[in-house]
Design a protein around this motif. Structure first.
Motif, short mmCIF file in Angstrom:
data_model
loop_
_atom_site.label_atom_id
_atom_site.label_comp_id
_atom_site.label_asym_id
_atom_site.label_seq_id
_atom_site.Cartn_x
_atom_site.Cartn_y
_atom_site.Cartn_z
N CYS A 66 88.46 -18.38 3.56
CA CYS A 66 88.37 -18.44 5.33
C CYS A 66 87.02 -19.56 5.40
O CYS A 66 86.02 -19.13 4.54
N CYS A 184 90.55 -10.55 13.75
CA CYS A 184 91.61 -11.12 12.61
C CYS A 184 92.22 -10.02 11.89
O CYS A 184 91.85 -9.87 10.50
N CYS A 271 87.86 -7.80 8.65
CA CYS A 271 88.76 -8.27 8.78
C CYS A 271 90.04 -8.80 7.58
O CYS A 271 89.90 -8.03 6.65
N ARG A 275 86.91 -9.67 1.20
CA ARG A 275 86.18 -10.26 0.07
C ARG A 275 85.19 -9.31 -0.39
O ARG A 275 84.30 -9.18 0.15
#
Ligand code: SF4
Length: 281
Positions: A66, A184, A271, A275
């Protein structure tokens, strides 16, 4: 005492920051593949397909998953039989982030000060670092970059004990509903209940690190997680908020004792860019 140098910490933080930004964890990819089978909305399925394609492309092309490479959140679990040698530990962590930002071509998103000048620090430092002293002679480092879209929708409330589970549930569902497309989705929802003001937020953040599908060891809390998953998915936000059956892919609740007059609850929204990367030195 086992010695760990600050150079090793810097190198590990650099490597983990780049890896976390480029490669979505394998378990997250699997979770989105499973979500694709469950999602009833054609548009929702299209979004999930794009999420999976994006994850593949980012890992293959070695580029961030992202554009918002986030605040670099670093969890350090330091064994009580470890001596850190070679300088300032926090500076070692920040140097790792600095090098990752430059070498990994990550977006610098941190500004100083937060209120007036808001000047970009230029290298995505400082990191937000949480340290815990644990038994043993190892250092476990977890890097979890966190974008602003979902972080901005996270909330904390100091409820009254009389609000009980119904009040807590209402607050969590309201928070997810208000987050809507800005966070998101599909979301991973980290919830902290108990502790005090700051510890509750920490619990919610830490909940995001738990593996997918691993329910809480206390069966009462595990049932609460299942109930929240069901209710959140009934909200119908769907992938990227376009409507659908998959709003959340996991809900994790962490709990801690609290004061007789308090009932703190924190919701940290994650979202689809879920990660994190870790290493043990
Ligand atoms: S909320 Fe997540 S997926 Fe959306 S822009 Fe921010 S980091 Fe990226």
């Amino acid at each position: 005492m086992r010695k760990v140098s600050t150079d090793e910490i810097t190198e590990a933080v650099k490597e983990l920051t780049i890896r976390a930004n480029y490669e979505l964890p394998e378990e997250a990819v699997t979770v989105f593949e499973e979500a694709l089978k469950r999602e009833e909305s054609p548009l929702g399925r299209e979004v999930l397909n794009q999420i999976l394609e994006n994850a593949k492309a980012a890992a293959l092309e070695r580029m961030p998953y992202c554009q918002d490479t986030g605040v670099t959140v670093v969890f350090l679990e330091i064994g009580q039989e470890v001596v850190i040698e070679g300088g300032d530990l926090m500076e070692a962590v920040n140097e790792g982030v600095r090098r990752a930002t430059k070498e990994g071509f990550l977006r610098a998103s941190m500004v100083w000060d937060p209120l007036f000048e808001r000047k970009n620090t230029g290298d995505n430092t400082p990191a937000v670092v949480h340290t815990e002293i644990v038994p043993g002679d190892r250092v476990r480092i977890i890097v979890a970059p966190k974008g602003a879209g979902s972080e901005n929708t996270s909330r904390l409330a100091m409820l009254k004990p009389a609000d009980g589970w119904e009040g807590v549930k209402r607050f969590i569902l309201e928070t997810v509903k208000n987050a809507g497309p800005n966070a998101c989705p599909p979301l991973t929802v980290g919830v902290g209940i108990g502790g005090n003001f700051e510890y509750c937020a920490y619990l919610a953040k830490k909940a995001l690190l738990r593996p997918y599908g691993q329910r809480h060891r206390d069966s009462k809390i595990a049932r609460v997680e299942e109930e929240l998953m069901e209710e959140i998915n009934k909200l119908g936000l769907g992938p990227m908020g376009f409507g659908g059956t998959v709003t959340a892919v996991d809900v994790r609740v962490e709990v801690f004792p609290c004061h007789i007059a308090s009932l703190p609850v924190a919701v940290n929204i994650q979202c689809h860019a879920t990660r994190h990367a870790e290493k043990v030195i």
